[in-house]
Write a protein that holds these residues in place. Structure first.
Motif, PDB file in Angstrom:
ATOM      1  N   VAL A 153      -5.761   6.863  21.235  1.00 41.45           N
ATOM      2  CA  VAL A 153      -6.599   7.527  22.240  1.00 41.45           C
ATOM      3  C   VAL A 153      -7.038   8.903  21.720  1.00 41.45           C
ATOM      4  CG1 VAL A 153      -6.615   8.516  24.561  1.00 41.45           C
ATOM      5  CG2 VAL A 153      -5.669   6.244  24.188  1.00 41.45           C
ATOM      6  N   LEU A 154      -6.121   9.625  21.086  1.00 37.38           N
ATOM      7  CA  LEU A 154      -6.497  10.916  20.498  1.00 37.38           C
ATOM      8  C   LEU A 154      -7.569  10.731  19.432  1.00 37.38           C
ATOM      9  CD1 LEU A 154      -3.147  12.892  20.087  1.00 37.38           C
ATOM     10  CD2 LEU A 154      -5.043  13.411  21.622  1.00 37.38           C
ATOM     11  N   SER A 155      -7.457   9.690  18.619  1.00 40.94           N
ATOM     12  CA  SER A 155      -8.468   9.402  17.600  1.00 40.94           C
ATOM     13  C   SER A 155      -9.830   9.148  18.232  1.00 40.94           C
ATOM     14  CB  SER A 155      -8.056   8.189  16.768  1.00 40.94           C
ATOM     15  OG  SER A 155      -6.868   8.442  16.080  1.00 40.94           O
ATOM     16  N   GLU A 156      -9.818   8.457  19.356  1.00 37.47           N
ATOM     17  CA  GLU A 156     -11.076   8.202  20.068  1.00 37.47           C
ATOM     18  C   GLU A 156     -11.708   9.509  20.544  1.00 37.47           C
ATOM     19  OE1 GLU A 156     -14.314   6.427  21.727  1.00 37.47           O
ATOM     20  OE2 GLU A 156     -12.824   5.530  20.396  1.00 37.47           O
ATOM     21  N   HIS A 157     -10.899  10.435  20.997  1.00 43.14           N
ATOM     22  CA  HIS A 157     -11.422  11.726  21.446  1.00 43.14           C
ATOM     23  C   HIS A 157     -11.965  12.532  20.265  1.00 43.14           C
ATOM     24  CE1 HIS A 157     -10.518  11.363  25.649  1.00 43.14           C
ATOM     25  NE2 HIS A 157      -9.246  11.083  25.405  1.00 43.14           N
ATOM     26  N   VAL A 158     -11.398  12.368  19.090  1.00 43.70           N
ATOM     27  CA  VAL A 158     -11.942  13.022  17.897  1.00 43.70           C
ATOM     28  C   VAL A 158     -13.299  12.403  17.554  1.00 43.70           C
ATOM     29  CG1 VAL A 158     -11.630  13.360  15.412  1.00 43.70           C
ATOM     30  CG2 VAL A 158      -9.715  13.723  16.958  1.00 43.70           C
ATOM     31  N   ARG A 159     -13.383  11.070  17.624  1.00 45.96           N
ATOM     32  CA  ARG A 159     -14.649  10.378  17.312  1.00 45.96           C
ATOM     33  C   ARG A 159     -15.768  10.787  18.249  1.00 45.96           C
ATOM     34  NH1 ARG A 159     -11.173   6.143  15.932  1.00 45.96           N
ATOM     35  NH2 ARG A 159     -11.163   5.242  18.007  1.00 45.96           N
ATOM     36  N   ILE A 166     -10.510  18.490  14.297  1.00 46.26           N
ATOM     37  CA  ILE A 166      -9.471  17.909  13.455  1.00 46.26           C
ATOM     38  C   ILE A 166      -8.162  18.704  13.527  1.00 46.26           C
ATOM     39  CG2 ILE A 166      -9.910  19.036  11.235  1.00 46.26           C
ATOM     40  CD1 ILE A 166      -9.426  15.310  11.764  1.00 46.26           C
ATOM     41  N   ASP A 167      -8.255  20.035  13.680  1.00 48.59           N
ATOM     42  CA  ASP A 167      -7.031  20.850  13.788  1.00 48.59           C
ATOM     43  C   ASP A 167      -6.285  20.558  15.090  1.00 48.59           C
ATOM     44  OD1 ASP A 167      -7.493  22.082  11.339  1.00 48.59           O
ATOM     45  OD2 ASP A 167      -8.723  23.670  12.254  1.00 48.59           O
ATOM     46  N   GLU A 168      -7.053  20.477  16.170  1.00 47.14           N
ATOM     47  CA  GLU A 168      -6.441  20.183  17.462  1.00 47.14           C
ATOM     48  C   GLU A 168      -5.840  18.773  17.452  1.00 47.14           C
ATOM     49  OE1 GLU A 168      -7.606  21.339  22.024  1.00 47.14           O
ATOM     50  OE2 GLU A 168      -9.203  20.908  20.609  1.00 47.14           O
ATOM     51  N   TYR A 169      -6.546  17.846  16.814  1.00 45.42           N
ATOM     52  CA  TYR A 169      -6.016  16.489  16.682  1.00 45.42           C
ATOM     53  C   TYR A 169      -4.685  16.506  15.923  1.00 45.42           C
ATOM     54  CZ  TYR A 169      -5.344  11.746  14.968  1.00 45.42           C
ATOM     55  OH  TYR A 169      -4.806  10.533  14.654  1.00 45.42           O
ATOM     56  N   GLY A 170      -4.617  17.292  14.849  1.00 47.53           N
ATOM     57  CA  GLY A 170      -3.386  17.372  14.062  1.00 47.53           C
ATOM     58  C   GLY A 170      -2.209  17.890  14.866  1.00 47.53           C
ATOM     59  N   SER A 171      -2.429  18.945  15.634  1.00 48.40           N
ATOM     60  CA  SER A 171      -1.315  19.499  16.415  1.00 48.40           C
ATOM     61  C   SER A 171      -0.903  18.561  17.551  1.00 48.40           C
ATOM     62  CB  SER A 171      -1.671  20.880  16.960  1.00 48.40           C
ATOM     63  OG  SER A 171      -2.699  20.783  17.910  1.00 48.40           O
ATOM     64  N   ARG A 172      -1.891  17.936  18.218  1.00 50.08           N
ATOM     65  CA  ARG A 172      -1.553  17.033  19.322  1.00 50.08           C
ATOM     66  C   ARG A 172      -0.905  15.746  18.807  1.00 50.08           C
ATOM     67  NH1 ARG A 172      -5.674  17.544  24.373  1.00 50.08           N
ATOM     68  NH2 ARG A 172      -6.182  19.742  24.121  1.00 50.08           N
ATOM     69  N   SER A 173      -1.383  15.242  17.679  1.00 54.59           N
ATOM     70  CA  SER A 173      -0.787  14.004  17.163  1.00 54.59           C
ATOM     71  C   SER A 173       0.651  14.245  16.701  1.00 54.59           C
ATOM     72  CB  SER A 173      -1.633  13.419  16.041  1.00 54.59           C
ATOM     73  OG  SER A 173      -1.699  14.309  14.949  1.00 54.59           O
ATOM     74  N   VAL A 182       1.904  14.230  29.021  1.00 49.22           N
ATOM     75  CA  VAL A 182       1.008  14.698  30.090  1.00 49.22           C
ATOM     76  C   VAL A 182       0.220  15.946  29.690  1.00 49.22           C
ATOM     77  CG1 VAL A 182       0.928  15.561  32.456  1.00 49.22           C
ATOM     78  CG2 VAL A 182       2.343  13.582  31.907  1.00 49.22           C
ATOM     79  N   PRO A 183       0.855  17.019  29.183  1.00 46.02           N
ATOM     80  CA  PRO A 183       0.057  18.206  28.855  1.00 46.02           C
ATOM     81  C   PRO A 183      -0.912  17.989  27.683  1.00 46.02           C
ATOM     82  CG  PRO A 183       2.369  18.563  28.292  1.00 46.02           C
ATOM     83  CD  PRO A 183       2.278  17.257  29.002  1.00 46.02           C
ATOM     84  N   LEU A 184      -0.668  16.981  26.871  1.00 45.88           N
ATOM     85  CA  LEU A 184      -1.546  16.721  25.729  1.00 45.88           C
ATOM     86  C   LEU A 184      -2.860  16.065  26.141  1.00 45.88           C
ATOM     87  CD1 LEU A 184       1.163  15.354  23.255  1.00 45.88           C
ATOM     88  CD2 LEU A 184       0.252  17.683  23.412  1.00 45.88           C
TER      89      LEU A 184
END
Length: 127
Positions: free
Chosen positions: A17-23, A29-36, A49-51
């Protein structure tokens, strides 16, 4: 509601789901890295939940599962008929066993096992 532990599949779904939000450009990409990294180390559903609070749909299945209401299962004690059956099933079965014992002149002594089983079963069901 209890805070449930995450399975590996639920973590992988959250990463997808996070990858979909990046797409779609909602996350860089930085926010994706920290959240993943936080998703990978998450142990409980509440840690996800907070992510995803500031992101629209799609949502991870683990978060959707906690939002679903639990189905209502009717209990055995609802209604007048079931109340009657639960209250009088043992006395009626004992009376029936005595009648059968008299009519068959003692040949069906095993019939007395039926009330005993009903007593045991009804005691087990109410726990």
């Amino acid at each position: 509601m209890a805070d449930l532990r995450l399975s590996d599949d639920e973590r992988q779904d959250a990463l997808d789901v996070l990858s979909e939000h990046v797409r779609t450009g909602r996350l860089d990409i930085d926010e994706y890295g920290s959240r993943s990294a936080k998703v990978t180390s998450a142990k409980l559903v509440s840690e996800l939940v907070p992510l995803f609070d500031d992101l629209p749909s799609p949502r991870p299945s683990a978060l959707l599962a906690t939002a679903r209401p639990q189905p209502v299962v009717p209990s055995a004690g609802n209604g007048k008929l079931s109340a009657f059956v639960w209250r009088y099933s043992v006395p009626l079965s004992i009376a029936l066993a005595v009648i059968v014992l008299i009519v068959t002149r003692g040949r069906l002594l095993i019939v007395f096992a039926l009330p005993l089983l009903l007593i045991l079963f009804s005691g087990w069901r109410r726990r």
